[in-house]
Every structure is written in structure tokens, then in C-alpha cells.
Design an enzyme around this catalytic site. Sequence first.
Site, PDB file in Angstrom:
ATOM      1  N   GLY A  30      41.512  46.849  44.371  1.00  0.00           N
ATOM      2  CA  GLY A  30      40.701  45.379  45.476  1.00  0.00           C
ATOM      3  C   GLY A  30      41.588  44.266  44.586  1.00  0.00           C
ATOM      4  O   GLY A  30      41.011  43.267  44.404  1.00  0.00           O
ATOM      5  N   LYS A  38      51.104  30.614  40.009  1.00  0.00           N
ATOM      6  CA  LYS A  38      50.342  30.655  39.022  1.00  0.00           C
ATOM      7  C   LYS A  38      50.841  29.777  37.531  1.00  0.00           C
ATOM      8  O   LYS A  38      50.323  28.630  37.243  1.00  0.00           O
ATOM      9  CB  LYS A  38      49.450  31.624  38.173  1.00  0.00           C
ATOM     10  CG  LYS A  38      48.294  32.639  39.090  1.00  0.00           C
ATOM     11  CD  LYS A  38      48.094  33.700  38.933  1.00  0.00           C
ATOM     12  CE  LYS A  38      47.787  34.693  39.310  1.00  0.00           C
ATOM     13  NZ  LYS A  38      47.122  35.708  39.713  1.00  0.00           N
ATOM     14  N   GLY A  60      39.667  40.652  40.046  1.00  0.00           N
ATOM     15  CA  GLY A  60      38.370  41.070  40.268  1.00  0.00           C
ATOM     16  C   GLY A  60      37.316  40.724  40.549  1.00  0.00           C
ATOM     17  O   GLY A  60      37.092  39.880  39.580  1.00  0.00           O
TER      18      GLY A  60
END
Length: 443
Positions: free
Chosen positions: A187, A205, A302
Amino acid sequence: MKEIRIGLLGCGTVGRGVAKILTESAALIASRVGARLTLARVADVSPDAAAGLSLPEGVFVNDARKVATEPDIDIVLEMIGGEGLARELILAAIAAGKHVVTANKALLAAHGNALFAAAAEKGVDLAYEASVGGCMPIIKTIRESLAGNRIMSMTGILNGTCNYILSRITDEGIDFQTALSQAQAAGFAEADPTLDVDGFDTAHKLAILSALAYGMRINLRDIYIEGISAITPMDIAFSRQFGYKIKLLAIGKWGRDAVEARVHPTMVPFSNPLSNVKANLNAITVTGDAVGDITLYGYGAGQMPTASAVVSDVVDIARNLLTGAAGRVPLMSYQPSAIRSMPIKPMDEIATHYYFRFAALDRPGVLSRISGILGEYGISIKSVHQKGRGAEDAVPIVMLTHLATEANVRKALSEIARLDVVGDRPMVIRIEDENGEEAESGY
Ligand code: HSE
């Protein structure tokens, strides 16, 4: 106790994590903030999105547009992702005078200049700690903790999926595709995993961090981006033999006239802490002129690590609201009037160390032809390794170089590729070698 009301747009993985922290740790957070942070609305198009969250009656709705501008909402959390609806709702919330929190790095990398300008003009906060490095407080570190430093360089592993894939190939010998499937199942890969493996997520980023560190407008377009899909187990094995791990790095370096901003697979010496970053973890080393090196390390993706960063932004904004201090910390670290367009150094001007792997016939004179061309372009060889023997089949010849410029490397390699004794395109991996000669910093 005062109440601050929060509207959550998008109740997917991260949104649910945020809802969990805000409800389960409500008393702890209230004791730190001095106000109750109420999750007043949760909006999602999927009717089952809030299942298991035990939200009070009427909190869950399906109209995110309405929540973005609802009069008694103070802080809007954009957890939808993507660049269309998310952008529209952030702009609507800002126009309605709401403070906004987002984790949406792709959106900020593409449209951040306009979004931050809109927020500054309206005098509201637009916070984005979760957009880079998940739970690592890298935005706060650069913007606040290092406010007295010139940021000389930033070197980071900012994509958990790539680090997971490279680590699994290195440690377990599994193939690229299996490792990618495992990252997707866990995930933390993007919905479109090419954003991860082709380096774009890392570049999003780096675009944000470069703007923060150098006071420049966000500039994604000029960042050099190379992903990890061409890295082979053979290169990983050679790297290990020479004392390096291969990592996908985001590299930003200060320069007076132009900064460096590049994303590419990089050989990192075992002595560098970044080489030990395992699995889907992220890490970044920031070098400030006063502070030296600071390394942050933690989960870059996460549910709960990312939610933790979102909640830290909510707490900052709540504290600003309580003290009438919105805008106290400039959104992009510099005052808007000090932000300028700064060029990113063209890749040809970068000087670094290189690993080359040629597939060449094992015949007398081959090495001298290759090294002769490298010499013509001023590329000095540090070491040469040949694996295997055989006059008929090509064998791998690996070279590590001293400092060389990208322009010279490009010209030399295209000349070498034309030699009849050298097959395929040579493999090139840049080396971040702290023990090697340093390039001109331009500082
Ligand atoms: N796909 C990203 C990663 C998620 O793997 O790191 C966090 O931005």
C-alpha cells in the site's frame, strides 16, 4: 475550552488515519493545543469510506465541495489526491478564508506557486508537512529549525517504493517486478507506480524542498529525473563489491548562480547512513552552513506515519488560530517578496564520480581503446574490473572514475558505443562519494 472545527475531504487510507488520530487522541491533543479539535465533517464519495470510524451522526457526508466552504469549518484537510478536484477544493477553501492542510506533493510540485500565492494573499495557512517524507518533519526542519542556516545540500531517499524494490533486490535477490508487486500490495506505491519507479514522485518532493531551502519558485520542469528500472542485479552486485549500495537519491545543492536539483540512481558508500536505509523507509541528510549535517529517518509513506504529519500541521494551525498568528511562519520559508526564480544547473554542468559498465569483447587493446577515449575527454579512471573471459561473447568491464563532468561523460560514452568491440549502451550510475574529491560548490 475553545473548539476548532475540522473538515476532512477524502477518507481514503491517509484520511482514515487522520480521523483515527483526531478522535482516539483527542484528549492528548487538546491538552497540548489548549483547544478541542473537532472532526466536524468527513466527506467522501464512497458511502463505506468511514466504516469503523464511529463518527457521530451527521459528520459523514458525500459532498466535499460543500465542506470546503462550510461557514463553521476552520481547517480543511485535502486528502483526496490528484490535481483536478483537489486543486479546485483547496482554492475554494482558501477563498472562503479556511486554513488548509494537504499531503499532495504532485499538486504542490505542479501548482504550488499559485496555491501558495493565493493562501498568502488571503492570509491563511496552507500546510504540507506530509507531502515530503511522510512522518519525517523535514518541512519544519528546513523552514523553522534551520532558519539561520544557508542550506548547502540535501541528499534524500524520498520514495519508499523505490527503496523497497532496490533493498529487496539487494538483500533477497528477488526480481524487480516481484518487488514492485509486493510494494503495491503493502500500500505504499502510488496508484500509478511509474510515478515511483521512474523517479517523478521523488522529483515532486525535491521540487518542494528546493523551493523551501533556496527561496526559489517551485520548478519541477528543470529537475533532471532518472528512475530505477534500468538497474540490474549485476550492477547491484558490482556496487556491493566496491562498497556501495544503489539508492534512488534526490540531490539538491546550493549554488550562487544556479542550484543543483536532480533525481537518479546513485551509488552510496557503506559509510554513508543513507546506504543503510532499509525497506520502504525514507531518510534525508540536510547540510547547513552552521549546523553541519542533520539526518532524518522514518516512514515516508503509510497510513499512520503520514497521518501523524498531517495532524502536526493541524496542531500548528490550531495554535496559530488561538494566538492570532496565522502566517507567522511564511508558507515557503521565505517571505513571498524574497522568493525568486532561480535556475537549476543544466545536467551537462554537473561534476561527479561515475560507474560505467560496458559489454565488451575480451580482446587485446579493447581496454586501451575505451580508456583512450575517456582520456581524450579528461575522464580519469580510478579503477577497472573485468569479469569473466571469452573472445566470442561480450564480458562486463566496469570502471569507476574520478570527478568528471556530465557533458564529457555523455560525449565519451557515445563515442565508445560506436566501437565495434563494445556492445549495447553502457550502463552509467553516478556515485555520491564523500571521500572523493569535491566538486566546486559555487558557494
Ligand atoms: N509512493 C510514495 C512512496 C508514497 O513510495 O514513497 C509517499 O509519497
